[in-house]
Structure formats: structure tokens, C-alpha cells
Scaffold this active site. Structure first.
Site, mmCIF file in Angstrom:
data_model
loop_
_atom_site.group_PDB
_atom_site.id
_atom_site.type_symbol
_atom_site.label_atom_id
_atom_site.label_comp_id
_atom_site.label_asym_id
_atom_site.label_seq_id
_atom_site.Cartn_x
_atom_site.Cartn_y
_atom_site.Cartn_z
ATOM 1 N N TRP A 102 16.710 -9.953 -31.585
ATOM 2 C CA TRP A 102 15.741 -10.257 -30.188
ATOM 3 C C TRP A 102 15.285 -11.750 -30.391
ATOM 4 C CZ3 TRP A 102 16.961 -8.066 -25.893
ATOM 5 C CH2 TRP A 102 17.177 -6.748 -25.976
ATOM 6 N N ASP A 172 7.147 -12.891 -28.331
ATOM 7 C CA ASP A 172 7.818 -11.748 -27.452
ATOM 8 C C ASP A 172 7.060 -10.606 -28.001
ATOM 9 O OD1 ASP A 172 9.262 -9.860 -26.557
ATOM 10 O OD2 ASP A 172 11.433 -10.596 -27.264
ATOM 11 N N LYS A 196 8.508 -0.599 -23.012
ATOM 12 C CA LYS A 196 8.083 0.350 -23.950
ATOM 13 C C LYS A 196 6.706 0.971 -24.027
ATOM 14 C CE LYS A 196 11.531 -2.748 -25.786
ATOM 15 N NZ LYS A 196 12.608 -1.876 -25.865
#
Lengths: 361, 361
Positions: A102, A172, A196
Site C-alpha cells: 500500500w 495511511d 476495516k
């Protein structure tokens, strides 16, 4: 109705009490005569839902007063571009510490607008650790330093917020926001896709320090200008209202569960139980350096993967354990044990893992 | 539970049968042991929901095979920028026909990437009509011609698809998509935020002709590249899964209601009843030229607005009629009567309007 234990990496399991409340209010939110999905975002009913969500979120995450909380769309992936469009502010590059795929994606997207300086990367070791802070090659002229607090695919998580001096730290935090107490004041900006730990997909949370906003690159969409979004209370255009509402219920649930200290302690217990079992035998392995292991995503491999993986997944499904297949980039299994995964779910997984070894190991 | 009639312009009323199905499946989608909000977008369960939605949508809207259907985020407002980033394709301008505030916003956002040629505008007449096609000053070198098929604020709607020759026609159809049969083949691209006729906010539908995609401006986000989105079946990153699912149920409902011919006929009846009543008396007025009136959004003003507007809204609320306050740009009232508004709702509104005139007119 029979609920399974859902270990999906995201979208992911939600607290059953939250879902029940959503269910009960679906056609008629507290006497409004309509469901939240049907409410105009300008209605006083939805305005109250939105502001209550922000208040609870600020309380649970202990967001300082000089930070804006924004409710946007497009997921973390959109932020990979929106962050540089807002935060480069006359500078030409940002520093990236790569601890997984990511972070790599974020570092790639900024190249449309500026330069990514890779200050550190664990890629050569297949992202099995957080590079030691002492070795980071930070640029004092960088617009910001970008980290991924938890790498969902590799199961690598920062345990401490790294010190980066005067340059704003950008994170992030999609897959570990609200997993335990965090000192927001150490960050310039935190962003997170909701799917999430926060709620349904389609909502992106941005927490940004006041002094960093108000300057955007040419070509930035109006709805991507953090200052404009903040000035319009995240209603510059129609927001993702239903996801915002569910997010609010999740933050109320977090408060009822005792806040982030209590939830964080439970998360630590869940992760410890699973890692302790993995480390206690030789059939399952987790490749991550112990002190950098994620308490949210636990990847593990099986001995003789070719013959065992498919059987493991099949048996897991039959045992009511879903979403355990690992990401194709690392293979094997991955158990995502976000806030809403009860300790009983982790216990059931460990029981199943033991039984699988006993019968097929 | 007592449901009201909700005339909000969007987010807007949804079919009660759809909401009831969402409600019944909220914690356990058809035996999956989890709700749709909790499913990984890569799970076979969600993949089946997503592909069924697209199949039903293609059937209901009669989308030709050479068009892609994309499920994106950010609303029509994001498309104001994404469309030029994808469709300018080496050209420097697009033509805009302005029939209300939304078209103006689209024409403003393109200026970050190219030039807006205002081919026609009804602004001088307060957007009370569609400019006559004969007077449009189209540029043969324009990348595309942009129209807003229905202007939500002003209640102005194209009855016919205008002929624009070889230049692709692009339409913001946020507030009238699926309101009646439409010849998709006459458009190069149609986009629509979901929150009026399709489902919950947070999902944007894009229908685009194959040959127009694959070339983007520098600085375009990866997730805004129509070709990349199409190639990844709208799962380049986590999509707005729950909204996608509800959208699928709405298209199944449209099929069950007899498709767009039947639903369109009902919409025409609803609009005719309301306009006929408005035109039959002098207390309420609608300013739009009769042949350009919207069958989705019906703005109207009251005589002696200063004294009557607040009373009208208060009484409406008490009568179970919600969301009637007009947009601040035009004032007065607005009744949004999308697909999911039953004829009984319109009848109840007309009864209330008559009673209000009788007692206070």
C-alpha cells in the site's frame, strides 16, 4: 440466522449490535418516517447524525481541536493523489517509508504531482519488518513524510509513532485506525478508508491539522480541496450519508466498549493468542519480525502449502470461519482481526488450526 | 412504524420493498452468515451481487454491448472533473448547454483542464426552459457536448435527446436516469450520482462508449481512468459495496414493476397530476415552460411567500409530507417525485395543497 466469524481484510466484520441497530432503523430512523439512506444530507435529522458522529469520533480518537475531521469518498487510493495535491504546498517531493504494497502504491501515485523520495524500504526483505528509524534517509525539504501505519497485506504495523522532526508526518491508517490509543498530535494528516475498523466501504476519513490546508495544486477537483471540504462540513457535494451514519454507530459502540484503551487491550490479547500459538509449533509460520507484527492482520503459511491450503480453507468455511485466504502477493492465509472480531472468533480459529494440524499436519 | 411521503431531492425515498429486503438480509445475506456491508468485494458472494446488478441494469436501461458500465465514487461532482480528464483526448474544449446550476458547475470544473464553450444558456431567463436546439452554437472541434438531462433545482428536463452530430454527447443524468426509456446509443457517456433514482449516496454510475476511453490527461488518478476502471470491473480499489448492492435491488424492483415503459408511464401520470393542479389555480405557480418541465422535480411557489411558505412546510410535515422546501437558489417549494414515490404520495400532496389554499389561500 447463523453468523460466521468473518476474517476478511476489508470490507470486514462489523459489531453485531451495530448491525442490529441499523436493521431496526432501516425503514424508520427514530420516528423520522424514513430511513437514513433516504434522508437529504441537508435535513436536520441527518445533520444531527453527522455532527454526533464527528463528536464521538473526536472523543474516541482524542482528536485535538486544531485538527479538521473530513468525511470524503474514494478510499485511501483517492487520498494517494489528494494528499500531494493538498500538501505539497510549493514543495516538490515527499518522503516515503515503504513497509508494504500500500505504501508503494501511495509512492507511485504522487509521481503524477511530484517526486517520491524513498527514505526507507523493507521491500528487499519482502516487507517482513519496519526499517529501523536510524537508517531512514529523510529529506529536510520534503513536504511531508508518508508512512502506512499498518500494512494489511504483509501484516506489518508501526508500534510507535516515528519521530520525524518538523516535517509533517502523514499516515495511511486504513487498516488500524482506532485499534488502540494513538497520539494524533504527532501527525500532520491521517487518512483511512472506512471499510476495516470504521464502517462500510465508500467513506474515507481524513484528520488534518489546520495549518496544512488551503493550498492546492492546479487541477485539483473542488471536492478534493481539504479547506473547501472543511469549510463546508464535508457537504460540498452529497456525502456518503449511510456509511457516515454506520460509522457514527461504530464510534458509539467503541465508547460503550470502554474506548480505545479497552478495545486496544482486547486487540492485543487477540493478536497475542494467535501469534503465541503460531510460534508454538512448526506447521504454521508468520514471517514478520516479532516487534513489527500487526495486531490487525495476521498472515501465516502452512507447511506443504500445495496440498494443505485448499483443504484448510474448505474446512475453515465448514467450521464457520470465513475470509482466511491470504492476499495473492504473499500467499497462504491471513486472519484479519479488527476491532469487531470477538475474542471467541480468534479462539475458534486457533481451535480449528490445532485440529487441522492434528488430522492432516 | 409509520412511513412518510418523502419528497427530498436526494438522497431520496427508496422503494419500501427494497428497504425491507435490505433489512431482512442485513446480518445474514442469504445464508452467507454475514451482511453485504461485511463482505470482501473479492468474495464470490459479492462478485455475484455486483455482476447481477450490472446485468439487471443493462437490461433495464437497454445499454448496448459496446458501452461499459462503471460503478465509481464521488458523485456527479467528481465526474465534472473526471469526464474532461478522460474525454478531452487531445482536444482543448467541450461544448456546454446550460439549463441550470448543475450544468454551470460542470462547465466551471472543466476549466481546470480545458475550455468550456457555452453553446447555449437559459440563465438570463432564470433557467425556465431548454434553449431551442436551432440556436445552439456548437463547435465542431469540441471534444464533446455536455448537457444536464434534468436540472434538479430548476425542474427543467430534456424531453428528447438532442441531435449533436458526430461530436459525442455527454449527459449528467443524476436526477432522471431510469425515469423512462432512453436511447443510450445516442450518448457517448452518461453519468449519474445514485442518490435520486438508483440507491444510496456514495455510488456513481458511468455508462461510456468503448471507443471513448483509454486516454487520460496527465495528473489523472489511477482510479479515475475509465479504461482502468473498466478493465478491473470497477474494483481497482474497494468500491462502495453496500450502495452497489442496494442499486442492484432497485434495478430488480424496476424489472418487477414492468421496466422503464411502465415506470415511465407512472412518472408521467404523477407529474401530469401535479402540474395540472398547479396550472388550474392561481395560488401555486411553476415558472417552467410547459414542454420543458421535469417529471422528476416540480418546483412551485406560493402566493405571499413571506407569510405562507413556513406555514405550508409546517403543515406538510404534520401531514406526513417531507422534504418540500425548495432549493435556496429558487426559493419556494420543490416536490421531487422520483421512481420510488408512489402515486398515492403525489395525490396526498395535491390534497394537502388544496386544503392549504382552502384554509389559508
Amino acid at each position: 440466522m447463523s453468523r460466521i466469524f468473518n476474517f476478511s481484510a476489508g470490507p470486514a466484520t462489523l459489531p453485531e449490535s451495530v448491525l442490529k441497530q441499523v436493521q431496526s432503523e432501516l425503514l424508520d430512523w427514530r420516528g423520522a418516517g424514513m430511513g437514513v439512506m433516504e434522508m437529504s444530507h441537508r435535513d436536520k435529522e441527518f445533520m444531527s447524525i453527522a455532527s454526533q458522529c464527528e463528536a464521538d469520533l473526536r472523543e474516541v480518537l482524542a482528536v485535538p481541536a486544531n485538527y479538521k475531521v473530513l468525511f470524503m469518498q474514494g478510499g485511501a487510493t483517492a487520498q494517494f493523489g489528494i494528499v500531494p495535491q493538498n500538501l505539497l504546498r510549493g514543495k516538490t517531493s515527499a518522503d516515503f517509508v515503504l513497509t508494504g504494497d500500500w505504501g508503494k502504491k501511495a509512492a507511485k501515485e504522487i509521481t503524477k504531482f511530484g517526486k517520491a523520495n524513498i527514505a526507507a524500504s523493507a521491500e528487499a526483505e519482502k516487507f517482513n519488518h519496519i526499517p529501523d528509524r536510524a537508517g531512514w534517509k529523510l529529506d529536510p525539504n520534503a513536504a511531508y513524510v508518508h508512512i502506512t501505519t499498518n500494512e494489511t497485506i504483509h501484516g506489518v504495523q508501526f508500534r510507535e509513532v516515528p519521530e520525524v522532526g518538523a516535517v509533517p508526518l502523514v499516515a495511511d491508517a486504513s487498516s488500524d485506525i482506532a485499534c488502540r490509543p494513538l497520539d494524533v498530535s504527532k501527525f500532520g494528516l491521517i487518512y483511512a478508508g472506512a471499510q476495516k475498523n470504521i464502517g462500510p466501504a465508500g467513506l474515507t476519513l481524513v484528520i488534518v491539522r489546520d495549518d496544512l490546508i488551503g493550498q492546492t495544486l492546479p487541477g485539483t477537483f473542488g471536492i478534493h480541496d481539504y479547506k473547501a471540504v472543511a469549510d463546508n462540513e464535508s457537504m460540498l457535494n452529497t456525502p456518503s450519508t449511510f456509511s457516515w451514519y454506520v460509522c457514527g454507530l461504530v464510534f458509539q459502540w467503541l465508547k460503550a466498549e470502554g474506548g480505545l484503551s479497552a478495545v486496544g487491550a482486547r486487540n492485543e490479547r487477540k493478536a497475542k493468542a494467535l501469534y503465541d500459538y503460531i510460534d508454538s509449533q512448526d506447521f504454521y509460520k508468520n514471517p514478520v519480525k516479532k516487534e513489527d507484527r500487526s495486531i490487525m492482520n495476521v498472515p501465516f503459511t502452512l507447511a506443504n502449502a500445495e496440498t494443505n491450503d485448499a483443504e484448510f480453507l474448505k474446512g475453515a468455511k465448514a467450521a464457520g470461519l470465513n475470509g482466511l485466504k491470504g492476499h495473492r502477493a504473499v500467499g497462504g492465509m491471513r486472519a484479519s482481526i479488527y476491532n469487531a472480531m470477538p475474542e471467541a472468533g480468534v479462539a475458534a480459529l486457533i481451535d480449528y488450526m490445532k485440529e487441522f494440524v492434528r488430522t492432516r499436519g
